[in-house]
Design a protein around this motif. Structure first.
Motif, short mmCIF file in Angstrom:
data_model
loop_
_atom_site.label_atom_id
_atom_site.label_comp_id
_atom_site.label_asym_id
_atom_site.label_seq_id
_atom_site.Cartn_x
_atom_site.Cartn_y
_atom_site.Cartn_z
N HIS A 116 0.81 -1.23 0.00
CA HIS A 116 0.00 0.00 0.00
C HIS A 116 0.85 1.28 0.00
CE1 HIS A 116 0.87 -0.34 4.33
NE2 HIS A 116 0.21 -1.49 4.35
N ASP A 119 -1.26 4.91 -0.11
CA ASP A 119 -2.51 5.09 0.62
C ASP A 119 -2.36 6.25 1.61
OD1 ASP A 119 -4.88 4.99 1.96
OD2 ASP A 119 -4.71 2.90 2.59
N GLN A 120 -3.02 7.35 1.33
CA GLN A 120 -2.89 8.56 2.13
C GLN A 120 -3.51 8.43 3.51
OE1 GLN A 120 -4.68 11.66 -0.21
NE2 GLN A 120 -3.24 11.45 -1.90
N ARG A 122 -3.15 5.85 5.61
CA ARG A 122 -2.40 4.97 6.52
C ARG A 122 -1.14 5.67 6.99
NH1 ARG A 122 -3.45 -1.24 4.65
NH2 ARG A 122 -4.68 -0.79 2.81
N CYS A 125 2.70 3.60 5.89
CA CYS A 125 3.29 3.43 4.57
C CYS A 125 4.76 3.84 4.62
CB CYS A 125 2.57 4.30 3.55
SG CYS A 125 0.85 3.85 3.27
N ASN A 145 -4.66 -3.29 -3.33
CA ASN A 145 -4.85 -3.58 -1.91
C ASN A 145 -6.31 -3.26 -1.58
OD1 ASN A 145 -5.08 -2.89 1.05
ND2 ASN A 145 -2.94 -3.53 1.03
N ARG A 147 -7.89 -2.88 1.03
CA ARG A 147 -8.15 -1.96 2.15
C ARG A 147 -7.86 -0.50 1.80
NH1 ARG A 147 -8.08 -3.26 8.25
NH2 ARG A 147 -9.56 -4.98 8.24
N ASN A 148 -7.30 -0.26 0.64
CA ASN A 148 -7.13 1.13 0.22
C ASN A 148 -8.51 1.76 0.03
OD1 ASN A 148 -4.36 1.00 0.22
ND2 ASN A 148 -4.16 0.68 -1.98
N SER A 150 -9.12 4.67 -1.41
CA SER A 150 -9.21 5.45 -2.63
C SER A 150 -8.70 4.62 -3.81
CB SER A 150 -8.40 6.74 -2.51
OG SER A 150 -8.27 7.38 -3.76
N SER A 153 -5.19 5.37 -5.01
CA SER A 153 -4.03 4.77 -4.34
C SER A 153 -3.49 3.60 -5.15
CB SER A 153 -4.42 4.32 -2.93
OG SER A 153 -4.85 5.40 -2.15
N ASP A 154 -4.40 2.74 -5.63
CA ASP A 154 -3.98 1.61 -6.46
C ASP A 154 -3.46 2.08 -7.81
OD1 ASP A 154 -4.65 -0.31 -4.56
OD2 ASP A 154 -6.67 -0.59 -5.33
#
Length: 226
Positions: A116, A119-120, A122, A125, A145, A147-148, A150, A153-154
């Motif tokens: 991840h 991912d903003q 978490r 990271c 991921n 659980r992201n 947004s 993020s991916d």
């Protein structure tokens, strides 16, 4: 048994799952094995700072199918953020520098997955400055991921992997039973880390988001266990 994989000689593998040996997961070993037996998606157990999940789950899955690779994995907390090591032989002590942690993973013949990375939401990271400095030593970028929160993020992770010619992995990052298999990779069977990397470059992916609620569950679990 329901098979998700399109080709009979391929495997479907969820490359990021947490068992109860992670402080924020409610997934028991038995639940994980039952899920594999039902859906035929191999979970790679990447517990926080522990190999115990892998050590407990892998032998039980092997009794169901010889296609299950014996991958010991750990999501390691470094001083600069989280890194996943797969194909490990020994547990890696957390809270060292990212550079030292990566060196230990490679010294064991393992591979480094960057989980991840964009991912903003978490806090754990890997720091941007560390990622840029160590990108040549990172083997795989986690591009999917579940659980992201947004989609961007991916998308950013996949574009980043393409920029640096890195293969992409998919993981549900499951901490609860209904998350396992929300992201997985279909790939050819492999025998060692080198073949894994080669086959990952030809893999196909499935991914769906797990939603916001799973994060609330893990926060409550942490509070109960603290």
């Amino acid at each position: 048994m329901w098979r998700f994989c399109m080709a009979s000689d391929n495997i479907c593998i969820d490359l990021h799952v947490h068992s109860r040996f992670s402080r924020d997961s409610i997934l028991s070993v038995e639940q994980i094995v039952r899920k594999y037996s039902k859906e035929d998606i191999i979970p790679v157990i990447c517990d926080h700072n522990s190999l115990e999940g892998s050590k407990n789950v892998n032998p039980l899955m092997k009794t169901i199918s010889n296609d299950v690779p014996n991958i010991l994995a750990e999501e390691i907390t470094t001083s600069e953020g989280e890194i996943i090591g797969i194909f490990l032989s020994d547990e890696i002590i957390p809270f060292k520098s990212a550079r030292e942690t990566i060196k230990e993973i490679h010294n064991q013949g393992g591979l480094v997955i960057l989980p991840h990375p964009f991912d903003q939401f978490r806090k754990k990271c890997l720091a941007d400055i560390s990622r840029e400095a160590l990108i040549n030593q990172i083997d795989v970028i986690e591009g999917y991921n579940s659980r992201n929160l947004s989609k961007r993020s991916d998308e950013t992770a996949i574009a980043y992997a393409k920029q640096f010619n890195k293969p992409v992995s998919a993981g549900s990052d499951a901490h609860t039973p209904f998350e396992i298999g929300n992201a997985w990779t279909e790939m050819e069977l492999f025998g060692d880390p080198k073949e894994f990397l080669c086959n990952l470059e030809k893999a196909v992916y499935f991914h769906k988001p797990s939603g916001f609620g799973v994060h609330a569950i893990t926060k409550m679990v942490k509070l109960v266990r603290s």
